[in-house]
Design an enzyme around this catalytic site. Structure first.
Site, PDB file in Angstrom:
ATOM      1  N   ARG A  85       0.613  -1.101   0.029  1.00  0.00           N
ATOM      2  CA  ARG A  85       0.176  -0.121  -0.014  1.00  0.00           C
ATOM      3  C   ARG A  85       0.761   1.361   0.075  1.00  0.00           C
ATOM      4  O   ARG A  85       0.252   2.282  -0.308  1.00  0.00           O
ATOM      5  CB  ARG A  85      -0.879   0.227   1.400  1.00  0.00           C
ATOM      6  CG  ARG A  85      -2.059  -0.953   1.156  1.00  0.00           C
ATOM      7  CD  ARG A  85      -3.420  -0.721   1.935  1.00  0.00           C
ATOM      8  NE  ARG A  85      -2.701  -0.965   3.344  1.00  0.00           N
ATOM      9  CZ  ARG A  85      -2.799  -2.247   3.772  1.00  0.00           C
ATOM     10  NH1 ARG A  85      -3.328  -3.383   2.933  1.00  0.00           N
ATOM     11  NH2 ARG A  85      -2.672  -2.661   5.100  1.00  0.00           N
ATOM     12  N   TYR A  89      -0.059   4.514  -2.339  1.00  0.00           N
ATOM     13  CA  TYR A  89      -0.191   5.633  -1.769  1.00  0.00           C
ATOM     14  C   TYR A  89       0.735   6.827  -2.448  1.00  0.00           C
ATOM     15  O   TYR A  89       0.264   7.838  -2.780  1.00  0.00           O
ATOM     16  CB  TYR A  89       0.095   5.862  -0.312  1.00  0.00           C
ATOM     17  CG  TYR A  89      -0.934   5.048   0.371  1.00  0.00           C
ATOM     18  CD1 TYR A  89      -2.306   4.784   0.033  1.00  0.00           C
ATOM     19  CD2 TYR A  89      -0.337   4.393   1.683  1.00  0.00           C
ATOM     20  CE1 TYR A  89      -3.061   3.994   0.652  1.00  0.00           C
ATOM     21  CE2 TYR A  89      -1.536   3.627   2.429  1.00  0.00           C
ATOM     22  CZ  TYR A  89      -2.741   3.395   1.885  1.00  0.00           C
ATOM     23  OH  TYR A  89      -3.358   2.603   2.636  1.00  0.00           O
ATOM     24  N   TYR A 111     -13.554  10.301   1.412  1.00  0.00           N
ATOM     25  CA  TYR A 111     -14.427   9.630   1.985  1.00  0.00           C
ATOM     26  C   TYR A 111     -14.452   9.931   3.506  1.00  0.00           C
ATOM     27  O   TYR A 111     -13.228   9.939   4.033  1.00  0.00           O
ATOM     28  CB  TYR A 111     -14.666   8.316   2.000  1.00  0.00           C
ATOM     29  CG  TYR A 111     -15.420   7.415   2.688  1.00  0.00           C
ATOM     30  CD1 TYR A 111     -16.829   7.363   2.904  1.00  0.00           C
ATOM     31  CD2 TYR A 111     -15.091   6.433   3.458  1.00  0.00           C
ATOM     32  CE1 TYR A 111     -17.632   6.532   3.501  1.00  0.00           C
ATOM     33  CE2 TYR A 111     -15.697   5.456   4.451  1.00  0.00           C
ATOM     34  CZ  TYR A 111     -17.135   5.581   4.119  1.00  0.00           C
ATOM     35  OH  TYR A 111     -18.042   4.690   4.876  1.00  0.00           O
TER      36      TYR A 111
END
Length: 281
Positions: A85, A89, A111
């Site tokens: 990840r 990113y 979100y």
């Protein structure tokens, strides 16, 4: 020698140099209903909007506000792919900064709250500012704000502590059992490779044993998930701590552990303040 022209502008500079900007905004948890007026305005007036939202409904709503909305979901590992990840990113941040460097007004719509468990916004803002561009964050309604409202708890009554679940497991945190304890991202508790998006019962059993230092195994805990759509209801599942390893968890599940002990009066401080325990009500 004066390096400015008659208008006071530095020679060799143009009005468009470093005119790009970045604003990271939160869309809230509930589609279209929890976004602030200023955040919505930033989206409507942006040249480019990058988004990380939970579903196609939210993406479609953003596309009605702006004609150039680009989802960042494509940077996550695709089916069958193993991808750290951190790499995801970094690619997201670079995509955002590429448009900022092109001197565009860029918005990153995330979100919930754009600065809570959302490292991309923090990375992008820091990098943009370091490169001389205007960058800021607008707050949004977070899952924590929804939790207090849905579960009906005022955290001011006894206080609360908040940890990312894996961090809580990996480091020597000591919770206060007289307050509410929130463990975020419980669905990936104990995952350290940054390549998986789920945990397992063995890892959760380790967490239960760790928590059992402060909470009895029959202590009631709450699994919470905020609704994404107005037609949905929040998930508020209550179960004994010992049953956590067998619970169904998702990427948005939060673990709330209510206090297991009453607050203890600090008599020494009360004496210094000239207050009696009866005065506390």
């Amino acid at each position: 020698m004066n390096n400015k022209n008659d208008n006071g502008k530095c020679l060799g500079m143009t009005e468009t140099d470093n005119s790009g900007s970045l604003v990271c905004v939160g869309t809230g948890l509930n589609l279209a209903g929890q976004i602030s007026v200023i955040s919505k305005s930033h989206i409507e007036h942006a040249d480019v909007v990058f988004s990380l939202v939970p579903d196609g409904f939210a993406l479609s709503w953003l596309e009605k506000l702006n004609g150039d909305v680009r989802s960042l979901q494509c940077y996550y590992a695709q089916p069958g792919e193993i991808k750290n990840r951190r790499d995801t990113y970094e690619q997201m941040v670079e995509a955002i900064l590429t448009e900022v460097r092109a001197n565009k007004k860029v918005v990153c719509a995330l979100y919930g709250h754009p600065g809570v468990f959302a490292c991309v916004s923090h990375f992008a803002i820091r990098r943009a500012r370091k490169e001389g561009y205007s960058a800021k964050m607008e707050p949004g309604i977070s899952a924590e704000a929804c939790l207090w409202a849905d579960v009906g708890i005022d955290p001011g009554n006894s206080g609360h502590q908040s940890f990312e679940a894996s961090q809580f497991m990996f480091y020597c945190h000591t919770p206060d059992p007289t307050t509410h304890l929130l463990l975020w991202q419980i669905g990936i508790a104990g995952e350290h490779t940054l390549t998986e998006f789920h945990t397992n019962s063995d890892r959760l059993q380790v967490l239960v044993e760790q928590l059992n230092q402060w909470y009895p195994l029959d202590h009631e805990i709450i699994l919470y998930e905020a609704p994404n759509l107005p037609i949905q209801s929040p998930r508020i599942d209550k179960l004994p701590l010992r049953e956590l390893p067998f619970a169904s968890l998702s990427a948005i599940t939060t673990l709330l552990i209510p206090p297991s002990q009453p607050l203890t009066v600090n008599h020494a401080i009360l004496a210094k303040l000239g207050i009696s325990e009866a005065d506390l009500g």
